[in-house]
Write a protein that holds these residues in place. Structure first.
Motif, PDB file in Angstrom:
ATOM      1  N   ASP A  70       0.835  -1.210   0.000  1.00 19.45           N
ATOM      2  CA  ASP A  70       0.000   0.000   0.000  1.00 19.45           C
ATOM      3  C   ASP A  70       0.865   1.253   0.000  1.00 19.45           C
ATOM      4  O   ASP A  70       0.560   2.232  -0.690  1.00 19.45           O
ATOM      5  N   LEU A  71       1.935   1.223   0.786  1.00 23.96           N
ATOM      6  CA  LEU A  71       2.781   2.416   0.860  1.00 23.96           C
ATOM      7  C   LEU A  71       3.467   2.661  -0.477  1.00 23.96           C
ATOM      8  O   LEU A  71       3.601   3.813  -0.913  1.00 23.96           O
ATOM      9  N   ALA A  72       3.897   1.592  -1.151  1.00 21.06           N
ATOM     10  CA  ALA A  72       4.533   1.766  -2.461  1.00 21.06           C
ATOM     11  C   ALA A  72       3.534   2.350  -3.456  1.00 21.06           C
ATOM     12  O   ALA A  72       3.830   3.315  -4.168  1.00 21.06           O
ATOM     13  N   ALA A  73       2.340   1.768  -3.495  1.00 19.44           N
ATOM     14  CA  ALA A  73       1.323   2.261  -4.427  1.00 19.44           C
ATOM     15  C   ALA A  73       0.983   3.719  -4.129  1.00 19.44           C
ATOM     16  O   ALA A  73       0.913   4.561  -5.029  1.00 19.44           O
ATOM     17  N   ALA A  74       0.791   4.027  -2.861  1.00 20.49           N
ATOM     18  CA  ALA A  74       0.409   5.390  -2.476  1.00 20.49           C
ATOM     19  C   ALA A  74       1.548   6.367  -2.731  1.00 20.49           C
ATOM     20  O   ALA A  74       1.314   7.542  -3.046  1.00 20.49           O
ATOM     21  N   ALA A  75       2.773   5.915  -2.606  1.00 22.27           N
ATOM     22  CA  ALA A  75       3.918   6.797  -2.849  1.00 22.27           C
ATOM     23  C   ALA A  75       3.955   7.227  -4.311  1.00 22.27           C
ATOM     24  O   ALA A  75       4.107   8.414  -4.624  1.00 22.27           O
ATOM     25  N   HIS A  76       3.777   6.258  -5.215  1.00 21.70           N
ATOM     26  CA  HIS A  76       3.774   6.609  -6.643  1.00 21.70           C
ATOM     27  C   HIS A  76       2.553   7.453  -6.992  1.00 21.70           C
ATOM     28  O   HIS A  76       2.666   8.474  -7.664  1.00 21.70           O
ATOM     29  N   LEU A  77       1.377   6.995  -6.535  1.00 20.95           N
ATOM     30  CA  LEU A  77       0.160   7.704  -6.928  1.00 20.95           C
ATOM     31  C   LEU A  77       0.100   9.110  -6.337  1.00 20.95           C
ATOM     32  O   LEU A  77      -0.357  10.050  -6.987  1.00 20.95           O
ATOM     33  N   SER A  78       0.584   9.282  -5.114  1.00 18.44           N
ATOM     34  CA  SER A  78       0.528  10.621  -4.521  1.00 18.44           C
ATOM     35  C   SER A  78       1.500  11.567  -5.233  1.00 18.44           C
ATOM     36  O   SER A  78       1.220  12.767  -5.357  1.00 18.44           O
ATOM     37  N   ALA A  79       2.614  11.041  -5.716  1.00 18.82           N
ATOM     38  CA  ALA A  79       3.563  11.905  -6.438  1.00 18.82           C
ATOM     39  C   ALA A  79       2.922  12.449  -7.712  1.00 18.82           C
ATOM     40  O   ALA A  79       3.051  13.640  -8.028  1.00 18.82           O
ATOM     41  N   ILE A  80       2.212  11.600  -8.435  1.00 19.01           N
ATOM     42  CA  ILE A  80       1.607  12.097  -9.675  1.00 19.01           C
ATOM     43  C   ILE A  80       0.287  12.814  -9.391  1.00 19.01           C
ATOM     44  O   ILE A  80      -0.138  13.661 -10.178  1.00 19.01           O
ATOM     45  N   ASP A  81      -0.321  12.521  -8.242  1.00 19.34           N
ATOM     46  CA  ASP A  81      -1.521  13.276  -7.849  1.00 19.34           C
ATOM     47  C   ASP A  81      -1.154  14.727  -7.524  1.00 19.34           C
ATOM     48  O   ASP A  81      -1.947  15.639  -7.744  1.00 19.34           O
ATOM     49  N   TYR A  82       0.050  14.917  -7.002  1.00 20.64           N
ATOM     50  CA  TYR A  82       0.551  16.281  -6.763  1.00 20.64           C
ATOM     51  C   TYR A  82       0.506  17.088  -8.062  1.00 20.64           C
ATOM     52  O   TYR A  82       0.199  18.283  -8.060  1.00 20.64           O
ATOM     53  N   LEU A  83       0.821  16.397  -9.172  1.00 16.25           N
ATOM     54  CA  LEU A  83       0.838  17.051 -10.490  1.00 16.25           C
ATOM     55  C   LEU A  83      -0.569  17.149 -11.097  1.00 16.25           C
ATOM     56  O   LEU A  83      -0.738  17.711 -12.176  1.00 16.25           O
ATOM     57  N   GLY A  84      -1.555  16.571 -10.396  1.00 16.84           N
ATOM     58  CA  GLY A  84      -2.925  16.612 -10.913  1.00 16.84           C
ATOM     59  C   GLY A  84      -3.175  15.587 -12.011  1.00 16.84           C
ATOM     60  O   GLY A  84      -4.096  15.747 -12.819  1.00 16.84           O
ATOM     61  N   ASP A  85      -2.379  14.514 -12.033  1.00 16.74           N
ATOM     62  CA  ASP A  85      -2.436  13.590 -13.157  1.00 16.74           C
ATOM     63  C   ASP A  85      -3.287  12.354 -12.922  1.00 16.74           C
ATOM     64  O   ASP A  85      -3.262  11.438 -13.748  1.00 16.74           O
ATOM     65  N   VAL A  86      -4.011  12.290 -11.806  1.00 11.87           N
ATOM     66  CA  VAL A  86      -4.861  11.119 -11.575  1.00 11.87           C
ATOM     67  C   VAL A  86      -6.327  11.545 -11.678  1.00 11.87           C
ATOM     68  O   VAL A  86      -6.791  12.400 -10.922  1.00 11.87           O
ATOM     69  N   ASN A  87      -7.027  10.948 -12.622  1.00 11.94           N
ATOM     70  CA  ASN A  87      -8.447  11.242 -12.801  1.00 11.94           C
ATOM     71  C   ASN A  87      -9.247  10.284 -11.911  1.00 11.94           C
ATOM     72  O   ASN A  87      -9.775   9.266 -12.367  1.00 11.94           O
ATOM     73  N   TRP A  88      -9.334  10.635 -10.627  1.00 13.61           N
ATOM     74  CA  TRP A  88      -9.937   9.713  -9.654  1.00 13.61           C
ATOM     75  C   TRP A  88     -11.395   9.404  -9.959  1.00 13.61           C
ATOM     76  O   TRP A  88     -11.879   8.300  -9.667  1.00 13.61           O
ATOM     77  N   ALA A  89     -12.110  10.379 -10.555  1.00 14.05           N
ATOM     78  CA  ALA A  89     -13.542  10.175 -10.794  1.00 14.05           C
ATOM     79  C   ALA A  89     -13.801   8.955 -11.670  1.00 14.05           C
ATOM     80  O   ALA A  89     -14.839   8.286 -11.535  1.00 14.05           O
ATOM     81  N   ASP A  90     -12.874   8.637 -12.561  1.00 17.86           N
ATOM     82  CA  ASP A  90     -13.057   7.479 -13.443  1.00 17.86           C
ATOM     83  C   ASP A  90     -12.674   6.161 -12.779  1.00 17.86           C
ATOM     84  O   ASP A  90     -12.818   5.104 -13.403  1.00 17.86           O
ATOM     85  N   HIS A  91     -12.143   6.231 -11.570  1.00 19.72           N
ATOM     86  CA  HIS A  91     -11.630   5.016 -10.921  1.00 19.72           C
ATOM     87  C   HIS A  91     -12.099   4.970  -9.471  1.00 19.72           C
ATOM     88  O   HIS A  91     -11.305   5.110  -8.549  1.00 19.72           O
ATOM     89  N   PRO A  92     -13.414   4.790  -9.256  1.00 17.38           N
ATOM     90  CA  PRO A  92     -13.975   4.923  -7.900  1.00 17.38           C
ATOM     91  C   PRO A  92     -13.426   3.904  -6.899  1.00 17.38           C
ATOM     92  O   PRO A  92     -13.284   4.228  -5.717  1.00 17.38           O
ATOM     93  N   VAL A  93     -13.126   2.685  -7.342  1.00 14.07           N
ATOM     94  CA  VAL A  93     -12.652   1.680  -6.377  1.00 14.07           C
ATOM     95  C   VAL A  93     -11.216   2.010  -5.943  1.00 14.07           C
ATOM     96  O   VAL A  93     -10.883   1.971  -4.753  1.00 14.07           O
ATOM     97  N   ALA A  94     -10.382   2.354  -6.904  1.00 17.68           N
ATOM     98  CA  ALA A  94      -9.020   2.768  -6.554  1.00 17.68           C
ATOM     99  C   ALA A  94      -9.077   4.031  -5.680  1.00 17.68           C
ATOM    100  O   ALA A  94      -8.314   4.174  -4.718  1.00 17.68           O
TER     101      ALA A  94
END
Lengths: 224, 224
Positions: A165-189
Motif C-alpha cells: 500500500d505504501l509503495a502504491a500510495a507513494a507513486h500515486l501521490s507523487a503524480i496526484d501532486y501534479l494533478g495527473d490522476v483522474n480519480w472520478a473514473d476510478h472509484p474503487v481505486a
C-alpha cells in the motif's frame, strides 16, 4: 536524530517517509534535488539514488529496497509492514516491485521527468508531451489493477496494511501532486486511496510544496 | 518438484537459479522466452516478469525481489545468502538493487535487447549498434566498481558470499555469454568472477546453450 535525505516527489523517498511514520520513527528530513544532488549525499551514496538514511551512529543505508527491509529488521516497533507468513510476505514484495519497476517506468518516471526534472534542471528543456500522454494512457489499466486488488482484499497486499500500500500510495501521490490522476473514473481505486490518504502517517506528505510548483487543487483534500 | 519458469540469459532468472543451487534446492527448470511467453506463465504471472516459481502446493512466487527474500525465509537451509546483522544485510540489498536497477538499465538490458531479443522476436529488427557501444562503455566503470568492492572485502557484499555476488554474477555471466566482457582489462574483477564461476552452483549455468546462438568461446572455461 537520524537524517533522511529525500526529494519531496520522489516515490521511493515518499515510501520510506510513510514507513517511518507508520512505525513512529522520527527523522530529520533533508531536502535534495535529484537533478542537483548535494555533495554530502553524493559522498554518502555515490550511486546517487534517493532516499538515503543516515543514523546517529553514522551508519548509512542507501536505497528503497534495502531501507524497506532494514526498517523491518531494525526498528523496534509493534507494527510490521511485511505482515504474514513467507508466502504472504512474497505477495507484498511482488507488488512493491511491480510498483517500483513497472509502474515507475511506465507512469511515474516519465511524468516526473517531463513535468518536473526537465523544468528545474540548470538547462531546462521542453517536456516531451508524447511521453506524458503515453504515461497517462498507461495509468488507466494500472488503476484498474489497483481496483482489482482492492476489491479482493482489505488492503492491496492482503488483509493488513503493508509496504505494498505504501509503495502504491507513494507513486500515486507523487503524480496526484501534479494533478495527473483522474480519480472520478476510478472509484474503487479512489476509495482505497482515500483510506490510506486519511491515515496520520500521510499528513506530512500532504503538506509538501515544491517552490514554484504548488500541488494540484485536490492534492491535500481528504474529500477529493 | 517445484518448477522455475526462466529464460537462460535473463539475469534475474540466473540469480534465482544460483541461489537455489547454493541452497541445495532442486527444481525443474521450464524454459521461457521473454519475447513469447507461454500461456501458462502469463496465467501464473500476468505482469509477465521472469522468473516465476511454482511450488508443489501450487503456491506461486513471482519476481526476483520477492523470490530472494522468500527463499531466505522459507527454505530450510544452513546457508543464508543474506548473512550478517541488519546493517550488513542492508549493504547486500543495496548492491543487489544497484545491479538490478542501474547495471541492468545501463548494460544488461541494452545488450540483451539489441543482441538477443531483437533477433529472436517474431518480427526481427536490426540491433541499434549505438546502444550496444554505449552499454559496453558503461560496463568499464562498473567493472572498476566491482573491483573496488572485491579489493576491500572477501566477497562483494561483505566477508561471506551473498546475494550481492549472485546478482553481480548473474548479470555479468549473461553478457559474458555474448562475449561482451573484456576480462583482460579488469584483472581484479576477473579474479572475483573466477572464484564464483568455479563454484558447483555455477555449473548448470555454464552448460546453457541457446539454440542458434552458442556462447562465446571462453564462456564455460574456468581458466578464461
Amino acid at each position: 536524530m537520524a537524517k533522511l535525505f529525500h526529494f519531496m516527489l520522489d516515490p521511493y523517498s515518499r515510501r520510506v517517509r510513510l514507513a517511518l511514520q507508520e512505525q513512529n520513527v522520527a527523522v530529520t528530513l533533508v531536502d535534495e534535488k535529484p537533478w542537483a544532488l548535494s555533495r554530502q549525499v553524493v559522498d554518502l551514496n555515490p550511486s546517487r539514488f534517493l532516499p538515503v538514511l543516515q543514523e546517529d551512529s553514522g551508519a548509512v543505508i542507501c536505497g528503497v529496497e534495502a531501507l524497506g527491509e532494514y526498517l523491518e529488521e531494525r526498528i523496534t516497533s509493534e507494527k510490521s509492514l511485511l505482515p504474514g507468513n513467507a508466502l504472504q510476505r512474497a505477495e507484498i514484495r511482488r507488488l512493491v516491485a511491480w510498483f517500483d519497476v513497472k509502474f515507475y517506468s511506465e507512469v511515474t518516471e516519465p511524468l516526473l521527468t517531463e513535468k518536473i526534472i526537465k523544468r528545474f534542471m540548470r538547462t531546462p528543456s521542453v517536456p516531451a508531451m508524447a511521453r506524458v500522454r503515453e504515461a497517462l494512457q498507461r495509468l488507466k489499466p494500472h488503476l484498474d489493477y489497483v481496483a482489482g486488488l482492492a476489491e479482493q482484499r482489505s488492503w492491496l497486499g492482503g488483509e493488513e496494511l503493508s509496504l505494498a500500500d505504501l509503495a502504491a500510495a507513494a507513486h500515486l501521490s507523487a503524480i496526484d501532486y501534479l494533478g495527473d490522476v483522474n480519480w472520478a473514473d476510478h472509484p474503487v481505486a479512489k476509495s482505497w486511496y482515500q483510506r490510506i490518504k486519511s491515515r496520520p502517517a500521510f499528513r506530512a506528505l500532504l503538506s509538501d510544496t515544491l517552490p514554484a510548483l504548488p500541488p494540484s487543487a485536490h492534492y491535500a483534500d481528504l474529500d477529493f
